[in-house]
Write a protein that holds these residues in place. Structure first.
Motif, PDB file in Angstrom:
ATOM      1  N   LYS A  76       0.979  -1.020  -0.634  1.00 43.09           N
ATOM      2  CA  LYS A  76      -0.021   0.009   0.191  1.00 43.09           C
ATOM      3  C   LYS A  76       0.842   1.186  -0.142  1.00 43.09           C
ATOM      4  O   LYS A  76       0.681   2.525  -0.644  1.00 43.09           O
ATOM      5  CB  LYS A  76      -0.843   0.022   1.327  1.00 43.09           C
ATOM      6  CG  LYS A  76      -1.990  -1.126   1.666  1.00 43.09           C
ATOM      7  CD  LYS A  76      -3.126  -0.595   2.652  1.00 43.09           C
ATOM      8  CE  LYS A  76      -4.203  -1.581   2.336  1.00 43.09           C
ATOM      9  NZ  LYS A  76      -4.889  -1.802   4.087  1.00 43.09           N
ATOM     10  N   GLU A  77       1.375   1.086   0.564  1.00 46.51           N
ATOM     11  CA  GLU A  77       3.000   2.262   0.917  1.00 46.51           C
ATOM     12  C   GLU A  77       3.702   2.698  -0.435  1.00 46.51           C
ATOM     13  O   GLU A  77       4.114   3.670  -0.390  1.00 46.51           O
ATOM     14  CB  GLU A  77       4.494   2.474   2.087  1.00 46.51           C
ATOM     15  CG  GLU A  77       4.856   3.293   2.288  1.00 46.51           C
ATOM     16  CD  GLU A  77       5.600   2.856   3.729  1.00 46.51           C
ATOM     17  OE1 GLU A  77       6.451   4.140   3.944  1.00 46.51           O
ATOM     18  OE2 GLU A  77       5.773   2.799   4.011  1.00 46.51           O
ATOM     19  N   LEU A  78       4.208   1.644  -1.133  1.00 47.17           N
ATOM     20  CA  LEU A  78       5.244   1.852  -2.066  1.00 47.17           C
ATOM     21  C   LEU A  78       4.782   2.414  -3.365  1.00 47.17           C
ATOM     22  O   LEU A  78       4.507   2.944  -4.026  1.00 47.17           O
ATOM     23  CB  LEU A  78       5.346   0.442  -2.369  1.00 47.17           C
ATOM     24  CG  LEU A  78       6.546  -0.417  -2.072  1.00 47.17           C
ATOM     25  CD1 LEU A  78       6.778  -1.801  -2.343  1.00 47.17           C
ATOM     26  CD2 LEU A  78       7.823   0.609  -1.914  1.00 47.17           C
ATOM     27  N   SER A  79       2.368   1.631  -3.618  1.00 44.14           N
ATOM     28  CA  SER A  79       1.654   2.175  -4.475  1.00 44.14           C
ATOM     29  C   SER A  79       1.270   3.721  -4.478  1.00 44.14           C
ATOM     30  O   SER A  79       1.206   4.846  -5.531  1.00 44.14           O
ATOM     31  CB  SER A  79       0.346   1.153  -4.870  1.00 44.14           C
ATOM     32  OG  SER A  79       0.512  -0.027  -4.680  1.00 44.14           O
ATOM     33  N   ALA A  80       0.962   3.818  -2.904  1.00 42.60           N
ATOM     34  CA  ALA A  80       1.148   5.115  -2.115  1.00 42.60           C
ATOM     35  C   ALA A  80       1.612   6.504  -3.149  1.00 42.60           C
ATOM     36  O   ALA A  80       1.346   7.471  -3.784  1.00 42.60           O
ATOM     37  CB  ALA A  80      -0.177   5.566  -0.966  1.00 42.60           C
ATOM     38  N   LYS A  81       2.542   6.270  -3.223  1.00 46.73           N
ATOM     39  CA  LYS A  81       3.816   6.860  -2.679  1.00 46.73           C
ATOM     40  C   LYS A  81       4.212   7.620  -4.209  1.00 46.73           C
ATOM     41  O   LYS A  81       4.937   8.537  -5.056  1.00 46.73           O
ATOM     42  CB  LYS A  81       5.456   6.670  -2.132  1.00 46.73           C
ATOM     43  CG  LYS A  81       5.664   6.723  -0.948  1.00 46.73           C
ATOM     44  CD  LYS A  81       6.883   5.858  -0.008  1.00 46.73           C
ATOM     45  CE  LYS A  81       6.523   6.733   0.936  1.00 46.73           C
ATOM     46  NZ  LYS A  81       7.523   6.162   1.902  1.00 46.73           N
ATOM     47  N   VAL A 123      -1.310  -6.342  -3.577  1.00 42.27           N
ATOM     48  CA  VAL A 123      -1.000  -5.969  -4.642  1.00 42.27           C
ATOM     49  C   VAL A 123      -0.127  -4.605  -4.707  1.00 42.27           C
ATOM     50  O   VAL A 123      -0.956  -3.692  -4.223  1.00 42.27           O
ATOM     51  CB  VAL A 123      -1.778  -6.560  -5.795  1.00 42.27           C
ATOM     52  CG1 VAL A 123      -0.906  -5.762  -7.252  1.00 42.27           C
ATOM     53  CG2 VAL A 123      -2.363  -7.669  -5.828  1.00 42.27           C
ATOM     54  N   ARG A 124       1.081  -4.426  -5.874  1.00 43.13           N
ATOM     55  CA  ARG A 124       1.410  -3.426  -5.691  1.00 43.13           C
ATOM     56  C   ARG A 124       1.101  -2.495  -6.887  1.00 43.13           C
ATOM     57  O   ARG A 124       0.915  -3.049  -8.030  1.00 43.13           O
ATOM     58  CB  ARG A 124       2.724  -3.027  -6.134  1.00 43.13           C
ATOM     59  CG  ARG A 124       3.867  -3.980  -5.241  1.00 43.13           C
ATOM     60  CD  ARG A 124       5.179  -4.122  -4.863  1.00 43.13           C
ATOM     61  NE  ARG A 124       6.181  -4.781  -4.047  1.00 43.13           N
ATOM     62  CZ  ARG A 124       7.368  -4.571  -4.035  1.00 43.13           C
ATOM     63  NH1 ARG A 124       7.830  -4.445  -5.091  1.00 43.13           N
ATOM     64  NH2 ARG A 124       7.691  -6.027  -3.413  1.00 43.13           N
ATOM     65  N   PHE A 125      -0.244  -1.558  -6.363  1.00 40.22           N
ATOM     66  CA  PHE A 125      -0.712  -1.288  -7.696  1.00 40.22           C
ATOM     67  C   PHE A 125      -0.693  -1.043  -8.751  1.00 40.22           C
ATOM     68  O   PHE A 125      -0.446  -0.327  -9.476  1.00 40.22           O
ATOM     69  CB  PHE A 125      -1.874  -0.600  -6.999  1.00 40.22           C
ATOM     70  CG  PHE A 125      -3.577  -0.893  -7.086  1.00 40.22           C
ATOM     71  CD1 PHE A 125      -4.216  -0.989  -7.179  1.00 40.22           C
ATOM     72  CD2 PHE A 125      -2.668  -1.755  -5.742  1.00 40.22           C
ATOM     73  CE1 PHE A 125      -5.681  -1.827  -7.247  1.00 40.22           C
ATOM     74  CE2 PHE A 125      -4.325  -2.651  -5.091  1.00 40.22           C
ATOM     75  CZ  PHE A 125      -5.634  -2.460  -6.130  1.00 40.22           C
ATOM     76  N   SER A 126       0.710   0.240  -8.605  1.00 43.38           N
ATOM     77  CA  SER A 126       1.363   1.077  -9.058  1.00 43.38           C
ATOM     78  C   SER A 126       2.713  -0.077 -10.370  1.00 43.38           C
ATOM     79  O   SER A 126       2.763   0.824 -10.849  1.00 43.38           O
ATOM     80  CB  SER A 126       2.765   2.005  -8.212  1.00 43.38           C
ATOM     81  OG  SER A 126       3.431   1.173  -7.548  1.00 43.38           O
ATOM     82  N   TRP A 127       2.549  -1.072 -10.194  1.00 38.53           N
ATOM     83  CA  TRP A 127       3.879  -1.622 -11.357  1.00 38.53           C
ATOM     84  C   TRP A 127       2.427  -1.598 -12.201  1.00 38.53           C
ATOM     85  O   TRP A 127       1.717  -1.782 -12.444  1.00 38.53           O
ATOM     86  CB  TRP A 127       3.863  -3.165 -10.657  1.00 38.53           C
ATOM     87  CG  TRP A 127       4.926  -2.989  -9.894  1.00 38.53           C
ATOM     88  CD1 TRP A 127       5.265  -4.679 -10.251  1.00 38.53           C
ATOM     89  CD2 TRP A 127       5.951  -3.003  -9.154  1.00 38.53           C
ATOM     90  NE1 TRP A 127       7.160  -3.998  -9.574  1.00 38.53           N
ATOM     91  CE2 TRP A 127       7.435  -3.617  -8.686  1.00 38.53           C
ATOM     92  CE3 TRP A 127       5.415  -1.870  -7.741  1.00 38.53           C
ATOM     93  CZ2 TRP A 127       8.163  -2.874  -8.213  1.00 38.53           C
ATOM     94  CZ3 TRP A 127       6.324  -1.311  -7.482  1.00 38.53           C
ATOM     95  CH2 TRP A 127       7.348  -1.674  -7.507  1.00 38.53           C
ATOM     96  N   GLY A 128       3.656  -1.630 -13.237  1.00 39.49           N
ATOM     97  CA  GLY A 128       2.722  -1.789 -15.087  1.00 39.49           C
ATOM     98  C   GLY A 128       2.222  -3.048 -15.061  1.00 39.49           C
ATOM     99  O   GLY A 128       0.841  -2.829 -15.854  1.00 39.49           O
ATOM    100  N   THR A 129       2.218  -4.451 -14.486  1.00 35.82           N
ATOM    101  CA  THR A 129       1.626  -5.104 -14.850  1.00 35.82           C
ATOM    102  C   THR A 129       0.417  -5.045 -14.748  1.00 35.82           C
ATOM    103  O   THR A 129      -0.620  -5.642 -15.139  1.00 35.82           O
ATOM    104  CB  THR A 129       2.337  -6.500 -13.568  1.00 35.82           C
ATOM    105  OG1 THR A 129       3.739  -6.281 -14.216  1.00 35.82           O
ATOM    106  CG2 THR A 129       1.731  -7.534 -14.106  1.00 35.82           C
ATOM    107  N   GLY A 133      -2.587   8.190 -11.236  1.00 35.49           N
ATOM    108  CA  GLY A 133      -1.664   7.324 -11.729  1.00 35.49           C
ATOM    109  C   GLY A 133      -2.961   6.088 -11.933  1.00 35.49           C
ATOM    110  O   GLY A 133      -2.181   5.311 -12.191  1.00 35.49           O
ATOM    111  N   PHE A 134      -3.919   5.813 -12.041  1.00 37.61           N
ATOM    112  CA  PHE A 134      -4.421   4.325 -12.254  1.00 37.61           C
ATOM    113  C   PHE A 134      -4.752   4.691 -14.293  1.00 37.61           C
ATOM    114  O   PHE A 134      -6.148   4.748 -14.392  1.00 37.61           O
ATOM    115  CB  PHE A 134      -5.628   4.787 -11.551  1.00 37.61           C
ATOM    116  CG  PHE A 134      -5.589   4.335  -9.693  1.00 37.61           C
ATOM    117  CD1 PHE A 134      -5.021   2.918  -9.733  1.00 37.61           C
ATOM    118  CD2 PHE A 134      -5.395   5.081  -9.105  1.00 37.61           C
ATOM    119  CE1 PHE A 134      -5.588   2.788  -8.401  1.00 37.61           C
ATOM    120  CE2 PHE A 134      -4.654   4.923  -7.542  1.00 37.61           C
ATOM    121  CZ  PHE A 134      -4.907   3.414  -7.360  1.00 37.61           C
TER     122      PHE A 134
END
Length: 298
Positions: free
Chosen positions: A85-90, A220-226, A264-265
């Motif tokens: 969550k923290e990774l994605s939020a940042k 899940v890291r939402f920020s990953w392009g995958t 960013g989504f």
């Protein structure tokens, strides 16, 4: 909670520290930074303890070494667990923080934590993230008086970094093994494969666990392009803005709705216009009851 205190020996003689990470690349689970430190006088003994780059060891070997490390009174260690969550939020917020900066901040946080505990840090060895020399300069400017050695594959070059690698990897492995989902959907499981974007088993897990409105579980890291292709047909969600924006066509500030795509989504469909939260386009439930977003002041 009382602040952690360094072992007595670490406050009386110069110490070495190694820093390494685990889980930088996977789309699932936390990224963990770990550090290990010891007295400079213990360096020769440390080299005999058979620490090695954690990626070259089997899981049971890493677990055994980690337990021996924990029981060794001449060694200290710390971890920083950065949840998905923290990774994605940042990485998705308006003022984005990239993964390199997140990594740098975590490593520097471990150095600061050791210093705050009273550890007499003299030398720090760390695996590079980005340009090694620029990283070394950044660390030196932040912590003058400490010698920093930044190198590629430091975990295979310096035993103190090999130990840190084991700390980070075992901590991440245990976090995944003991993961408890926040979500309560049925048929959720942890047969995730390696967690890396290219793993077919991981891709299948993502496919099985996606939701057209709520996205993925918090693992899940939402920020990953995958993640983006999984939501080409997702339902677009519009959120009330928490901020007031100036509208040049009115006499004051108006509340506006914010779309996930603006945050960013990128996998969601976009519309060109924003919608005034007090007018056309709002949910009929809110229009009928003349409900508007208000601020709560404390």
């Amino acid at each position: 909670m009382a602040a952690a205190v360094a072992p007595e020996w670490a406050t009386k003689e110069p110490c070495l520290m190694g820093i390494d990470e685990a889980g930088r690349g996977p789309v699932l689970g936390p990224m963990v930074y770990g550090c290990m430190y010891c007295a400079r006088s213990y360096q020769d003994t440390l080299a005999t303890l058979k620490f090695a780059d954690s990626k070259t060891l089997k899981e049971e070997q890493r677990e055994e070494l980690f337990e021996s490390l924990k029981d060794n009174s001449s060694i200290g260690w710390e971890v920083d667990v950065i949840c998905p969550k923290e990774l994605s939020a940042k990485m998705l917020k308006r003022s984005k923080v990239n993964l390199n900066e997140i990594s740098h901040n975590s490593a520097m946080g471990l150095v600061k934590r050791a210093l705050d505990m009273g550890v007499l840090l003299a030398e720090v060895y760390i695996d590079t993230v980005g340009d090694a020399e620029k990283y070394r300069i950044k660390l030196t400017e932040k912590f003058p008086g400490i010698k920093f050695v930044v190198a590629k594959k430091a975990d295979s070059l310096f035993p103190v970094v090999s130990g840190a690698s084991i700390v980070a990897k075992v901590t991440r492995d245990r976090a995944l093994r003991n993961w408890v989902f926040d979500e309560t959907a049925q048929n959720m499981h942890m047969n995730t494969g390696s967690g890396y974007p290219g793993d077919p088993a991981t891709k299948q897990w993502l496919e099985d666990h996606k939701h057209p409105i709520f996205g993925f579980p918090s693992l899940v890291r939402f920020s990953w392009g995958t993640c983006t292709p999984f939501f080409n047909d997702a339902i677009e969600v519009t959120w009330e803005s928490d901020e007031l924006e100036e509208d040049a066509g009115s006499n004051g500030s108006v509340k506006r709705q914010v779309k996930l795509s603006s945050l960013g989504f990128t996998g969601f469909k976009r519309k060109s216009e924003e919608i005034d939260s007090s007018g056309k386009g709002r949910c009929k439930f809110f229009q009928a009851r003349k409900l508007e977003l208000v601020r709560k002041f404390q």
